[in-house]
Design a protein around this motif. Structure first.
Motif, PDB file in Angstrom:
ATOM      1  N   GLY A 148      -6.807  -7.849   2.696  1.00  0.00           N
ATOM      2  CA  GLY A 148      -6.272  -6.579   3.127  1.00  0.00           C
ATOM      3  C   GLY A 148      -6.677  -5.966   4.448  1.00  0.00           C
ATOM      4  O   GLY A 148      -6.104  -4.975   4.840  1.00  0.00           O
ATOM      5  N   THR A 162       0.812  -1.216   0.000  1.00  0.00           N
ATOM      6  CA  THR A 162       0.000   0.000   0.000  1.00  0.00           C
ATOM      7  C   THR A 162       0.846   1.266   0.000  1.00  0.00           C
ATOM      8  O   THR A 162       0.579   2.204  -0.762  1.00  0.00           O
ATOM      9  N   ASP A 184      -5.923  -2.553  -6.332  1.00  0.00           N
ATOM     10  CA  ASP A 184      -5.432  -3.422  -5.267  1.00  0.00           C
ATOM     11  C   ASP A 184      -6.076  -4.799  -5.396  1.00  0.00           C
ATOM     12  O   ASP A 184      -7.225  -4.910  -5.760  1.00  0.00           O
ATOM     13  N   GLU A 185      -5.310  -5.814  -5.065  1.00  0.00           N
ATOM     14  CA  GLU A 185      -5.801  -7.191  -5.084  1.00  0.00           C
ATOM     15  C   GLU A 185      -6.354  -7.554  -6.445  1.00  0.00           C
ATOM     16  O   GLU A 185      -7.499  -7.907  -6.629  1.00  0.00           O
TER      17      GLU A 185
HETATM   18 MG    MG Z   1      -3.079  -4.777   0.839  1.00  0.00          MG
END
Ligand code: MG
Ligand code: ADP
Length: 704
Positions: free
Chosen positions: A560, A309, A405-406
């Motif tokens: 996360g 991040t 993200d992801e």
């Molecule tokens: Mg993460």
């Protein structure tokens, strides 16, 4: 005659109702059906005789008649045993099945049945029996050459079709297909160079292997037909990726970025900790991208907790400092909110005045309007959100960088869609599912790859154990101890479908049970995907603040969520999860300095031993790469990356290709060669001839 494009309802034995069901699974035409490949084969070239069976011998096929059958209800409620006595010319043997009472309809006395399995001794060590053998009822009308007397294909259940019915339909389709309508996609010359058969021959061979085929070659996916199909898939994918890569190379960044020492110092001052060497290296790689005239297209992979991040944030701020806007997209609202809060907190702590907005699908309209306005006017520098970020009606003044993200939750399609939003932004996708390099190159050949292969200092490794129902009290005692020491606990419960009511009820009931009967003196909360977003947020906030001791959650916590004070993760019915997913879940603990534990609860029953063995790797290593590789081996990439649901390329052969990286490489080289020889036009022409199902499979739909 059938053509490759003939809708399946015109195939005898399908009919309109069944055709509709097949369409729902994405199978519309004869060609689609032919690409439903067997997942294993049975050698029914020769049958064994019952008289020759020895306990513990090899698996064999028997051609038998049902002599008698009996269903036994045991004292344990709901548990049944089904016995069928089978005979051939040489003797009789008993087949025993557990909890499959419906087999009464298959093993009817007098019926001819083919069974496949290994003989064992019964539990008293007296009688030779077959335990849960595979089976298939034969009928007089059976064409002998299809279901017996050969190597027969076995299929996974598809819509309402049994393996046997599929076999028959595919046989018919192959018989009736006009060969001229199933063109080869890979050029003849290429096939010849690689000594591979054409598509139709390959499909024929894979479904109904010729008599002389070695079963071992089939199991190892080494037959010419199997290699040809795998080659085709990889070749086309590589071609598509090569095309996309060229497109990207022709694209220009919106503007040029300045990334000098002054900016570096300014950003470094915002860091709350010293970056690891791996984080620094990746930032450098990103920095080089940002100085190139072409937009960035980078995949950042790093194990859970490796600190992706902050790297993403630094990259986004480079764009912001250059007068552009940045967007960070998360797969769930919970995660988006968390990112938004963390980013806000981090920047506020250092007195940086960027305007960071949150945008999710469930936001109230007044709030939403103000966010949209900020994005449109450029007043908002950064926005964090779910895929709501890229819906129609969301306009950016100057979008410079998108971080996803992801990534494994998003498909190739979404990636293309967001890249086309506004002028061409830089794109950084992040994944915590460690992808072996060969697979990454195959799936993301149009992306550059960066890896954070190091965890921040000060982490205590997580201790993982597998526990059975009998240990439950001990597990609860352990939980109490951790909570008494000031820590918090996740309890994850499986959901088949986040929408499935019965499962949700089970999760809710379990949380209530823990609260009332097990931990009446503690605070237990519940979190699942069906909750309203403000409800979710409230629960998460109560857990983050430490007010809740135990959080019962579905896999919404998988990705996360970051609560460093949580030190125990209990996973109920761990056997229902994939290894990679368990690793993600486990990554929710071990984020602080405290010693952390992951307890994998395995339900009792037949599968216990198997489940335990499969989960063993979790207790041996915290290395996501090793776990992911093991998971790929066991379940194949579709299951690991959840391709079907998430629209990622749905490649059938990848698992095999992974085992055979040479084939992967030759397919890649041949694809490059084609682009070099025939140019983009040649490759485009070839890709344009692909049928919609193939385009879907390759993630090409709506892209090209
Ligand atoms: Mg993460
Ligand atoms: P992930 O890669 O799983 O997304 P995060 O970015 O959520 O990981 O980072 C995990 C935790 O580690 C966060 O609490 C983050 O603040 C912390 N962290 C990240 N990098 C470092 C570092 N270099 N030193 C110390 N802590 C770090």
């Amino acid at each position: 005659m059938l053509t490759a494009d003939t809708p399946l309802r015109f195939l005898k034995g399908v009919g309109p109702a069944r055709a509709d069901k097949l369409v729902e699974t994405g199978i519309e035409t004869v060609e689609d059906l032919l690409y439903v490949l067997p997942f294993r084969w049975e050698d029914r070239r020769a049958f064994s005789r019952i008289a020759d069976l020895r306990p513990g011998g090899a698996e064999t096929t028997l051609d038998v008649t049902v002599d008698s059958a009996r269903l036994i209800r045991t004292r344990r409620r709901g548990f049944t045993i089904f016995h069928a006595v089978l005979k051939d010319g040489s003797g009789t043997i008993k087949a025993v099945f557990y909890n499959q009472p419906f087999l009464q309809r298959v093993f009817t006395p007098g019926r001819r049945v083919v069974v496949f399995g290994r003989a064992t001794l019964d539990r008293y060590g007296k009688e030779v029996i077959l335990e849960n053998p595979d089976h298939e009822g034969l009928d007089d009308a059976d064409a002998e050459g299809i279901h017996t007397g050969r190597i027969v294909p076995v299929y996974r259940k598809l819509a309402d079709l049994s393996s046997r019915m599929q076999r028959l339909l595919i046989w018919r389709a192959l018989e009736l297909l006009d060969p001229a309508t199933l063109h080869d996609t890979v050029p003849r010359k290429t096939l010849a160079r690689q000594s591979l058969p054409g598509r139709l021959d390959a499909l024929r061979e894979v479904h109904f292997p010729p008599a002389e085929t070695s079963l071992r070659a089939l199991v190892e996916h080494h037959t010419p037909g199997q290699r040809a199909l795998a080659f085709e898939e990889i070749f086309l994918l590589q071609l598509a990726l090569a095309m996309r890569r060229r497109e990207v190379e022709r694209e220009r960044r919106v503007g040029t970025y300045v990334l000098d020492d002054a900016l570096r110092r300014k950003l470094a001052a915002l860091l709350p900790f010293k970056l690891t060497a791996a984080q620094q290296r990746v930032l450098k790689e990103i920095g080089e991208d940002l100085r190139s005239p072409h937009p960035m297209n980078r995949l950042l992979q790093g194990d859970v907790g490796s600190g992706k991040t902050i790297v993403a944030l630094m990259a986004l701020l480079v764009a912001v400092e250059n007068g552009y806007q940045g967007a960070l997209m998360a797969p769930t609202e919970i995660l988006a909110e968390q990112h938004w809060r963390n980013v806000g907190r981090l920047l506020a702590a250092k007195g940086a005045d960027y305007r960071v907005e949150l945008l999710t699908g469930s936001m109230k309209s007044a709030r939403r309007r103000s966010v949209l306005e900020g994005l449109a006017t450029g007043g908002a520098h950064l926005v964090v959100g779910t895929h709501a970020l890229f819906e129609k009606g969301v306009l950016f003044k100057r979008l410079g960088m998108v971080v996803v993200d992801e990534q494994h939750r998003f498909g190739v399609l979404q990636r293309a869609a967001l890249a086309s939003k506004g002028s061409r932004p830089d794109v950084l996708v992040m994944t915590a599912t460690p992808i072996p390099r060969s697979l990454a190159l195959t799936l993301y050949g149009d992306l550059d790859l960066s890896t954070i292969d190091e965890l921040p200092p000060g982490r205590t490794p997580i201790t993982t154990v597998v526990r059975a129902e009998a240990d439950r009290e001990k597990v609860y005692t352990g939980i109490r101890k951790e909570i008494a020491a000031g820590h918090q606990v996740y309890v994850v419960v499986p959901l088949v479908e986040e929408t499935e009511k019965s499962d949700l009820k089970a999760a809710t009931a379990f949380a209530a049970h823990l609260q009332e009967a097990v931990f009446p003196d503690l605070k237990v909360g519940l979190l699942h995907g069906k909750m309203k977003s403000d409800e979710k947020e409230r629960t998460m906030a109560r857990f983050t603040s430490g007010e809740l001791h135990v959080l019962v959650a579905t896999t919404v916590v998988e990705v996360g969520v970051d609560v460093p004070n949580a030190s125990v993760m209990v996973v109920e019915h761990a056997e229902r999860f994939g290894l990679a997913q368990l690793h993600q879940l486990r990554g929710r603990v071990g984020r602080g300095a405290a010693r952390s534990y992951c307890v994998l609860m395995v339900g009792e029953g037949e599968g216990f031993g198997v489940a335990r063995e499969r989960l063993e790797i979790m207790t041996q290593t915290n290395d996501g790469f090793r776990i992911s590789e093991r998971d790929l081996e066991l379940r194949g990439p579709g299951a690991v990356f959840g391709t079907q649901q998430h629209g990622m390329t749905d490649l059938q052969f990848l698992a095999d290709v992974l085992r055979d990286s040479r084939l992967l490489e030759t397919a890649r080289d041949e694809a490059r060669l084609l682009v070099n020889l025939e140019g983009d036009a040649g490759a485009e022409r070839l890709l344009a001839t692909l049928r919609p199902s193939w385009r879907r499979r390759l993630g090409l739909a709506g892209v090209g």
